[in-house]
Design an enzyme around this catalytic site. Sequence first.
Site, PDB file in Angstrom:
ATOM      1  N   SER A 182      62.403   9.476  -7.559  1.00 18.11           N
ATOM      2  CA  SER A 182      61.251   8.745  -7.046  1.00 18.11           C
ATOM      3  C   SER A 182      60.216   9.748  -6.517  1.00 18.11           C
ATOM      4  O   SER A 182      59.755  10.592  -7.277  1.00 18.11           O
ATOM      5  CB  SER A 182      61.700   7.742  -5.988  1.00 18.11           C
ATOM      6  OG  SER A 182      60.706   6.796  -5.723  1.00 18.11           O
ATOM      7  N   ASP A 203      62.431   0.200 -14.850  1.00 19.32           N
ATOM      8  CA  ASP A 203      61.770   0.694 -13.638  1.00 19.32           C
ATOM      9  C   ASP A 203      60.294   0.335 -13.730  1.00 19.32           C
ATOM     10  O   ASP A 203      59.522   0.992 -14.430  1.00 19.32           O
ATOM     11  CB  ASP A 203      61.942   2.205 -13.514  1.00 19.32           C
ATOM     12  CG  ASP A 203      61.371   2.742 -12.218  1.00 19.32           C
ATOM     13  OD1 ASP A 203      60.761   1.963 -11.467  1.00 19.32           O
ATOM     14  OD2 ASP A 203      61.531   3.944 -11.956  1.00 19.32           O
ATOM     15  N   HIS A 210      64.887   1.228 -11.081  1.00 23.12           N
ATOM     16  CA  HIS A 210      64.594   2.470 -10.361  1.00 23.12           C
ATOM     17  C   HIS A 210      65.881   3.190  -9.960  1.00 23.12           C
ATOM     18  O   HIS A 210      65.864   4.385  -9.682  1.00 23.12           O
ATOM     19  CB  HIS A 210      63.766   2.112  -9.114  1.00 23.12           C
ATOM     20  CG  HIS A 210      62.976   3.254  -8.548  1.00 23.12           C
ATOM     21  ND1 HIS A 210      62.123   4.026  -9.302  1.00 23.12           N
ATOM     22  CD2 HIS A 210      62.900   3.748  -7.283  1.00 23.12           C
ATOM     23  CE1 HIS A 210      61.557   4.956  -8.529  1.00 23.12           C
ATOM     24  NE2 HIS A 210      62.019   4.803  -7.302  1.00 23.12           N
TER      25      HIS A 210
END
Length: 733
Positions: free
Chosen positions: A577, A658, A690
């Site tokens: 991320s 995602d 994600h």
Amino acid sequence: MGLRAKKFTPEVLLSAPRRSEGIPNSDASKVLYSVSTYSFDDHAKASEIRLLDSKSQESSLVTDKNGSSEPQWLDDDTVLLLHGDEGGVTHIKVGPVQHFGDGSYIAGTIDGPVGNVKLVRIGNGTYGVALTGKVKPCGDLYNPEKAEKPVTTGREFDSLFVRHWDHYTTENRNAIFLATLYKEADKYKLSELKNALKGSKLESPIDPFGGTDNFDISTHGLVFTAKDPDLNPATHTKTNIYLSASKNFWLDIAKGLPEFFEVPISNFEGASTSPVWDKTGTSIAFLSMKTDGYESDKNQLFVIPDYVTPGWVIHHFPGGSSGQGTWDRSPQSIAWGGNDTLYLTAEAKGRMNLFTAAARPTGLNPVPSQLVKGGYITSVKVLNSGDIFLTSTSLIESSLYSTVPADHAKRTLSGQSYYTLPVDESPYDPKSSQLITKYVSSSTHCGGMFGIYGHQVSEISWPGAADDTDIHAFVIKPSNFKEGKTYPLAYLIHGGPQGAWGDSWSTRWNPVLFAEQGYVVITPNPTGSTGYGQKFVDAIQNQWGGLPYEDLVLGFDYIQKNLPYVDTDHAVALGASYGGYMMNWIQGHDLGRKFKALVTHDGVFSMTSQLASEELYFPFHDLGGTLWNNSESWSKWDPSRFAGNWATPHLIVHSELDYRLTMNEGLSAFNVLQTKGVHSKLLYFPDENHWVLKPENSLKWHEVVFDWINEHAGLEKYTVWRAGNVKKQPEDS
């Protein structure tokens, strides 16, 4: 002690029992919990609901019937749980905890999937019940197994928020249902469910992660949080607290739910969360943020002293020149310890600690006192006696149950010493200079089941790039660490960016698992990290590749000069991320040349691609405005601008579902590496979001990631080690 793994490996991590928070009875002599395990031999998951006898430490089966979940105590011997069944229905089952399989019965059947059950005693053996589920536009419960299938897959949208997290938005939304559970001929029976939000534009819990923390019930009413219906959720974070209450609430709802009241909070336009009734059903506490569009603003504490006058709201610990209040912590949850005490969890220097405060502050309004330090507290339940039952984790412990006696909590509130979570199975010693909570149960025998121990974990800090800042990090050594030997560095960068590495367990990014491969793992919390004060969090705005990057450069230099057991010549760096963004940023800058290999999991490649994200308020806030109003900032912190410098071997991991950071981000980074001739690999998951959550996919993730970094750091590939050793590694007792 049970089975003990010879080596802590991905298979051990992913197949080990995963225990839920503990659900204690009135005095915690018995604790309900659910546990799931995954078998890589059978490629199947098994789930059970179990009962722990705290005194004998023996655990017994309540039920292993597929679809059973969310056990709750009706009394110290009787349990209610949900059971999903064929056709999408949910049964409410009730029975004696000691022989639930033979003695349980169905108290009611609901025509659709529901969850997040909450109960409250309302007298005469009757309970108020709250559940949540998806509803159709008409307000009726939605059952996907009985829904009519559309003949076309085309969808039309005319506003923002087309998709969220890992799914496209639909006309179905979450709602809270209310009912009563009453006795009839010595058996409990569930009344007809009523959609509490029917006819409103409100949705609660809030997708995708809202659950029981988004609402609460008492003898007098329902309180919940919901997105402001007049604002688009793609560009706003504002949520409001809504209250429906009356003296005879559970009788009144038979005639129609009392009208909602939107609780007024002057000058607070951000997200409001965690509404909780006190035990008498009179007062309500909740958390709220000042700033709309900023999901990492500081939570501040509010209390409604009496539901009869819900417009009277007390702001706890107000003040400060920034309006962020006098307590420089951001509480994450609330529990009432009676009418006069509140317990708050909040991050502090890599830990989720427990604090206590007066529910009705005096004129001095002192900030909360720290009650329990250590690890990551995930659940707080106050028993009838006032004792506090805690569920927590740590870097070496996947699930710990412990208690804090009520008199200790009162003592701490008056300013005396705080308590720590136990790091072994020692009982509470009131004469000890290091006061600890009372041990109840450890899922892993405090790490021993995995062959990992608390002495592997230590902490360091170094001066940060900004004035008067120190950067804190955990250091995790291998369990077979030997003095005089060096170990390659694994530099792990967290996501967020307003997040933090903590003393907590993870089945996705577990630092100890990396250490057991033969690394010294260092997990820095640079500028923007939570748990070090709100100023430190806010400082990352318009600084994504600035101060945090400089903090990491300074950290690498500190490690080189001060940790002789760390081999920085064979260092690797990994992040997901925002950590993935930082890997791409590092790749284009000088620090990137100091690593043998990098790993980016679901990271940002191009800032302009963030316009495809669902929650646009996030880049709008952190980059100081929209692309068209502040293009300079969007360009300044764009990793793709420095792609010409990319040279370090690099693994890219990305998943199709995602929708926060789209698949194009991973493909773009990989295509650059391949076009430039940089040694690189792409790992792609078509069915993950994600996070990589499915056990078989997670095992593949660990295999590919460990093989990649081990090869470049000079360690044996994990799959090679496993092929030669796994059959030789039996577990023994």
